[in-house]
Scaffold this motif. Structure first.
Motif, PDB file in Angstrom:
ATOM      1  N   LEU A   8       0.802  -1.213   0.000  1.00  0.00           N
ATOM      2  CA  LEU A   8       0.000   0.000   0.000  1.00  0.00           C
ATOM      3  C   LEU A   8       0.843   1.275   0.000  1.00  0.00           C
ATOM      4  O   LEU A   8       0.378   2.319  -0.426  1.00  0.00           O
ATOM      5  CB  LEU A   8      -0.993   0.014   1.160  1.00  0.00           C
ATOM      6  N   TYR A  69     -17.142  -0.651   5.656  1.00  0.00           N
ATOM      7  CA  TYR A  69     -15.941  -1.265   6.207  1.00  0.00           C
ATOM      8  C   TYR A  69     -15.779  -2.653   5.612  1.00  0.00           C
ATOM      9  O   TYR A  69     -16.738  -3.265   5.151  1.00  0.00           O
ATOM     10  CB  TYR A  69     -15.973  -1.322   7.734  1.00  0.00           C
ATOM     11  N   TYR A  71     -12.934  -6.276   5.914  1.00  0.00           N
ATOM     12  CA  TYR A  71     -11.755  -6.949   6.429  1.00  0.00           C
ATOM     13  C   TYR A  71     -11.439  -8.110   5.509  1.00  0.00           C
ATOM     14  O   TYR A  71     -12.253  -9.012   5.328  1.00  0.00           O
ATOM     15  CB  TYR A  71     -11.988  -7.455   7.857  1.00  0.00           C
ATOM     16  N   TRP A  76      -7.873  -4.110   7.116  1.00  0.00           N
ATOM     17  CA  TRP A  76      -9.136  -3.414   7.358  1.00  0.00           C
ATOM     18  C   TRP A  76      -9.200  -2.195   6.449  1.00  0.00           C
ATOM     19  O   TRP A  76      -8.222  -1.467   6.303  1.00  0.00           O
ATOM     20  CB  TRP A  76      -9.217  -2.922   8.803  1.00  0.00           C
ATOM     21  N   THR A  77     -10.362  -1.959   5.871  1.00  0.00           N
ATOM     22  CA  THR A  77     -10.613  -0.749   5.088  1.00  0.00           C
ATOM     23  C   THR A  77     -11.893  -0.109   5.614  1.00  0.00           C
ATOM     24  O   THR A  77     -12.917  -0.786   5.754  1.00  0.00           O
ATOM     25  CB  THR A  77     -10.776  -1.078   3.593  1.00  0.00           C
ATOM     26  N   LYS A  98     -10.736   7.565   3.490  1.00  0.00           N
ATOM     27  CA  LYS A  98     -10.547   6.117   3.404  1.00  0.00           C
ATOM     28  C   LYS A  98      -9.362   5.762   4.290  1.00  0.00           C
ATOM     29  O   LYS A  98      -8.272   6.315   4.141  1.00  0.00           O
ATOM     30  CB  LYS A  98     -10.269   5.692   1.964  1.00  0.00           C
ATOM     31  N   VAL A 100      -6.951   2.651   5.580  1.00  0.00           N
ATOM     32  CA  VAL A 100      -6.500   1.279   5.331  1.00  0.00           C
ATOM     33  C   VAL A 100      -5.543   0.919   6.453  1.00  0.00           C
ATOM     34  O   VAL A 100      -4.549   1.607   6.674  1.00  0.00           O
ATOM     35  CB  VAL A 100      -5.803   1.151   3.959  1.00  0.00           C
ATOM     36  N   CYS A 102      -3.351  -2.264   8.162  1.00  0.00           N
ATOM     37  CA  CYS A 102      -2.826  -3.613   7.960  1.00  0.00           C
ATOM     38  C   CYS A 102      -2.347  -4.182   9.282  1.00  0.00           C
ATOM     39  O   CYS A 102      -1.840  -3.458  10.136  1.00  0.00           O
ATOM     40  CB  CYS A 102      -1.656  -3.577   6.982  1.00  0.00           C
TER      41      CYS A 102
END
Length: 113
Positions: A8, A69, A71, A76-77, A98, A100, A102
């Motif tokens: 990311l 949301y 997972y 997780w977003t 947004k 993100v 991890c």
């Protein structure tokens, strides 16, 4: 068990600049594509290793609405709306954000220092 090297950070200014430079080098036949991929993999590994130790900035936020949301694969977003952001010096608001997140530990590392 080795920690995953999330990609990311390739979307950061630094990651995009590195990728563009490598693409230019490959396009000019200065380096092979395989070396470009190895360099990006090294970038992923390095930035995932160093950021938890060097990044000390913290931001607090409060959102009026959690829009969505998810997972998946230890990532997780969250999509949130009407957010108040605050750090140690200043603050501001944004309409949509947004997030993100991890997993920073593998299963074998959870609970161990």
């Amino acid at each position: 068990m080795e920690k995953p090297n999330y990609q990311l950070y390739r979307n950061t200014t630094l990651g995009q600049a590195l990728q563009k430079t490598l693409d230019d080098f490959v396009g000019d036949q200065m380096i092979p594509d395989s070396l470009s991929k190895k360099i990006m993999d090294s970038f992923d590994k390095s930035i995932n290793k160093i950021l938890p130790h060097k990044a000390k900035n913290k931001v607090n936020f409060r959102a009026d609405k959690l829009r969505a949301y998810r997972y998946c694969d230890n990532v997780w977003t969250f999509i949130v709306e009407q957010i108040d952001l605050r750090d140690a010096v200043e603050g501001g608001t944004v309409d949509r954000l947004k997030i993100v997140a991890c997993d920073g530990q593998t299963k074998g590392q959870i609970g161990h220092a």
